[in-house]
Motif scaffolding. Structure first.
Motif: not given
Length: 916
Positions: A129, A870, A878, A882, A912
């Motif tokens: 990610r 996040t 995100v 996600d 995550l």
């Protein structure tokens, strides 16, 4: 069927083109594999979307006939995500159009979602990610401070500005690395290491010194020959809250042993310049460290005399001067009485061409001693200032200003007696932690050999005459002195020290190749005669500019314990791991859920978590932009130079978020809360009673208050305005993105922006009604405009208003004087209308009803906060794929009504956070 529909429409694209797009949609929906039970219905788009989105009605509208499904193209994928979201939310097809069968709509949405998720996960399978990134400049500064034990080091400003992605400076997408960047890293590292060495050379013993106001020349300017003839700017002698005319006229000495501690210097004005206040130049910080500062004084009332004066101003479009008469108050410095109210006294640190606020105390009519603790750098001095008082800015002639706080019988002021400094209050009086990391216990000796000596900037006492305190507590100036580290076994010591240094700096077990690479640099420098200290500093500098220190080292997949420690520390301390995190990582114990939870609690409870609060709110809420605009001197002169208000506004927001985090308060408080964090200046701005003094405290808001939550705080209202006008579009777009988590695309290039009318002839709402008639604009404005309208009751500095201000209008002008003493005038224009309707049809009359509607459903508010946290925590956006994990984070926090601390815990435990 397709041919028949094309003929029936009479304006559709060719059959071949329609079949091509339908096929692409179908293939895209099935690309996620046989396990996906449904694919997008290829006929759904033709039946329910092409009538408006075939490119024939409006060139600015999305043309689905020309849109293939190309998931490798981020822009293309973003369009399909918007299609998914608007169809799922029921926004498309719009009201008035034929509604699709619910089951068919659900099948289309689910099939498209599977395609998007599959495409994203395939694209991220290799790297993960998060894009590999470097430390941003504030993380780099904090890392050097913590590594070298130099918490006062200011290096962020030495580094280039960081780029931003997704509103944060935490993503590798925006954090580039250039030759300039590396050069600045090396320069900053060298500077920080020399600070650590200099602290070791001349450790200052703790000492206390009292500085008397009567001894400071910058305060003793009561002779007109020293400062012109403006009594407003003059200081004047005060004793026991009364004037001393004989002292002011030089008929009596300025000080005597009998009255020494009671003598004071009075002022009725503040300093105009941002340098702030009046200097205590008889003392400079002898060493870097923490100091306790005590400020003694009280408030006074100074009688004033009035004289008639003329001034003029242009009015309207007529350009003819209009003359007025006013009573101009001048202080009578020989007639002083006890004060009638408290006054805030700001404290600044000054040195190296920089002045920075470090705290404030309150003076009362009774003698007061206020106390603060501050970090000072070597050679810095202190300044104090009565921050509420007006700043005598002179424009034109000396006669064109007025003290806005003056009344017919006088004006407020303050009298300062002395400042006392105690310090440095270092836990380790030798300050050796940074030096010991660099050179262990090897001795540092002065040298005169420029070939091997390390130049260290030291503070030397240069005061003349009788010393008033311990060594180093007089006037001080910096000087450079060469030092060399003495080693009897240079090669062995260098290898030993480098290995220990890299183990700390690189945040992971050190490879032998890393040590040998830097050791070769040491050998090269030492062989050229640079000496042990310089040679080892060269190797350290290279290490602190190398990928091992500058870059966040994360391998694709599950993070190992060392990478997890770094990510956790960068999240909650905006710095690198401390010894506890490193030891847990070395033992492989950090990844356990309970251990991880305990470490989150420890980090949040430690003072360094304020770095997280500041960094997160600076980006999420744009607090870093607080100085990007200044209130208009034409329409908002009453806000000009009001630094106490601006600083208080930023501090309110930071402390408010810190309180949500500390007490694990529900996320709904972001939108609406029963409390906020105020001091007197900000409470006065909000119209809230019974809050006095500079201290910030939690204040319960009145039941009918318009305040509460983030969006009605002055800081947010300021950064979402331009200093002259407010725009519901700009504020509404900001609120929908930052608070509600709704992304809106930029307007089509053919659509012109709506500019508020500062002449007061038409409201922004009236202009937007015409703007929204454009079909291409209406869909986004239905979402953006309601929060913008709700906030129209607040001006460019967050003050409540019922009418707009204008430079000209039918109403008579409102006149006043700003903090700079200059006259201003504005006109009350048309009334503000803060009513609106949410996209779902629910109406509201003002911001209170607007916030009440939003908090009826707490989960979207918590979802946005979780997304923002996040991004900050992982350095990655995100994405669509996600979303399922974000919902699991919310499920974990739901029992506590989505408490902010609970959300942080759930993020840290999530996939995550724990995966690259």
């Amino acid at each position: 069927m397709l041919r028949h529909r094309s003929l029936r429409d009479g304006r559709g694209p060719s059959l071949l083109r329609r079949l091509g797009v339908a096929a692409l949609i179908l293939l895209g929906g099935r690309s996620s594999g046989a396990a996906d039970s449904a694919a997008p219905d290829d006929d759904f788009v033709m039946d329910h979307c092409w009538r408006c989105h075939d490119g024939a009605i409006d060139e600015d509208r999305l043309d689905l006939t020309a849109l293939a499904f190309e998931p490798d193209d981020p822009a293309n994928l973003a369009v399909w995500i918007r299609v998914h979201d608007r169809v799922k939310a029921g926004e498309m097809p719009p009201r008035g159009e034929e509604r699709p069968d619910p089951a068919r709509r659900e099948a289309f949405v689910e099939g498209l979602a599977r395609s998007i998720v599959a495409a994203e996960r395939a694209a991220l399978a290799g790297e993960g990610r998060a894009v590999r990134r470097r430390l941003n400049r504030h993380e780099y500064e904090n890392a050097l401070r913590d590594l070298l034990g130099v918490p006062w080091a200011q290096v962020a400003d030495r580094l280039p500005e960081d780029g931003e992605a997704h509103h944060f400076n935490k993503s590798g997408e925006a954090l580039d690395v250039s030759y300039l960047q590396v050069t600045r890293f090396m320069d900053s590292a060298d500077y920080a290491m020399r600070l650590a060495m200099a602290r070791h050379v001349e450790p200052a013993a703790r000492a206390t010194l009292r500085l008397y106001a009567r001894d400071e020349r910058s305060l003793r300017n009561w002779w007109p020959r020293e400062n012109g003839t403006l009594p407003d700017r003059l200081s004047f002698p005060v004793l026991d809250a009364h004037a001393q005319p004989d002292v002011r006229a030089d008929r009596a000495p300025a000080t005597s042993p009998e009255t020494r501690d009671r003598e004071a210097v009075g002022k009725v004005s503040s300093s105009f310049s941002d340098a702030g206040g009046y200097g205590w130049n008889g003392w400079r910080a002898p060493a870097a460290g923490r100091y306790r500062v005590r400020v003694a004084g009280y408030t006074i009332w100074v009688a004033g005399g009035g004289v008639a004066r003329w001034f003029f101003e242009g009015q309207g479009d007529e350009k003819a001067p209009v003359y007025h008469t006013l009573l101009w108050h001048r202080p009578n410095l020989d007639e002083v009485y006890p004060g009638r109210r408290d006054e805030p006294i700001a404290v600044y640190a000054q040195g190296g061409g920089q002045t920075r606020p470090v705290g404030a105390v309150d003076f009362t009519p009774e003698p007061t001693v206020g106390e603060i603790e501050v970090f000072l750098r070597p050679g810095e001095s202190l300044r104090t200032d009565g921050s509420r008082l007006f700043r005598t800015r002179v424009s034109g002639t000396d006669e064109q200003y007025v003290n806005p706080l003056a009344t017919e019988d006088g004006m407020p002021g303050y009298a300062i007696q002395w400042v006392e400094v105690d310090g440095p209050l270092n836990d380790d009086p030798t300050g050796g932690s940074g030096y010991e990391l660099l050179f262990g216990r090897l001795p540092l000796m002065p040298t005169e050999d420029p070939r091997v000596g390390v130049p260290l900037e030291l503070v030397a006492d240069t005061s003349a005459g009788e010393r008033r305190g311990p060594p180093g507590f007089g006037r001080a100036a910096t000087r450079e002195v060469l030092h060399e580290v003495r080693s009897d076994a240079p090669r062995e010591d260098a290898e030993r020290l480098l290995r220990a240094f890299l183990a700390r700096a690189y945040r992971r077990p050190v490879a032998q190749a890393d040590v040998q690479r830097l050791l070769r640099l040491f050998d090269d420098q030492f062989g050229q005669g640079s000496g042990f200290g310089r040679s080892l500093l060269s190797a350290y500098t290279a290490a602190l500019a190398s990928p091992g220190f500058v870059f966040v080292d994360e391998a694709p997949g599950r993070l190992d314990d060392h990478a997890l420690a770094t990510r956790l520390s960068l999240f909650l301390w905006n710095s690198t791991p401390d010894e506890t995190l490193r030891e847990l990582a070395d033992r492989g114990e950090l990844g356990g859920p309970e251990v991880l939870r305990a470490q989150v609690e420890r980090l949040l409870d430690y003072p360094k978590s304020r770095r997280f609060v500041d960094a997160f709110t600076d980006s999420w809420l744009d607090l870093r932009k607080i100085d990007d605009t200044a209130p208009s001197t034409t329409l908002y002169n009453d806000y000009e130079l009001d630094d106490p208000l601006k600083l208080a506004a930023v501090e309110e927001t930071r402390l408010f978020f810190a309180e949500l985090l500390r007490a694990d308060l529900p996320s709904r408080n972001v939108v609406d809360s029963e409390f906020t964090i105020l001091n007197e200046r900000l409470a006065e701005h909000y119209g809230i009673q019974d809050v006095s003094g500079v201290r910030f405290r939690r204040v319960t808001l009145p039941a009918d208050s318009r305040r509460g939550g983030v969006m009605t705080q002055a800081s947010v209202l300021k950064v979402t305005a331009n200093g002259t006008t407010t725009s519901p579009v700009l504020r509404g777009h900001w609120i929908t993105e930052r608070i509600l988590g709704l992304e809106t695309p930029p307007p089509p290039p053919t659509v012109k922006a709506v500019e508020p009318d500062i002449r007061g002839a038409v409201t922004i709402r009236q202009q937007l009604e015409k703007h929204r008639a454009n079909v291409s604009c209406a869909s986004c404005h239905r979402t953006m405009d309601p929060p913008g309208f709700a906030l129209e009751s607040f001006d460019v500095m967050g003050g409540y208003r019922e009418r707009y201000r204008a430079v000209s209008a039918d109403a008579p002008p409102v006149r006043g004087f700003g903090l700079n003493g200059q006259a201003f005038a504005f006109h009350d224009a048309l009334p503000v209308d803060s009513a609106g309707t949410l996209p779902d049809g629910r109406p509201f009359r003002d911001v209170r009803e607007f916030k009440a509607l939003l908090v009826e459903d707490e989960r979207p508010i918590a979802r946005n906060l979780a997304r923002q946290l996040t991004i900050f925590a992982t350095g990655a956006p995100v994405r669509f794929s996600d979303r399922e994990e974000i919902e699991r984070i919310l499920d974990a926090a739901e029992p506590g009504r989505y408490g902010v601390r609970s959300i942080v815990h759930a993020i840290v435990q999530s996939d995550l956070f724990r995966n690259k």
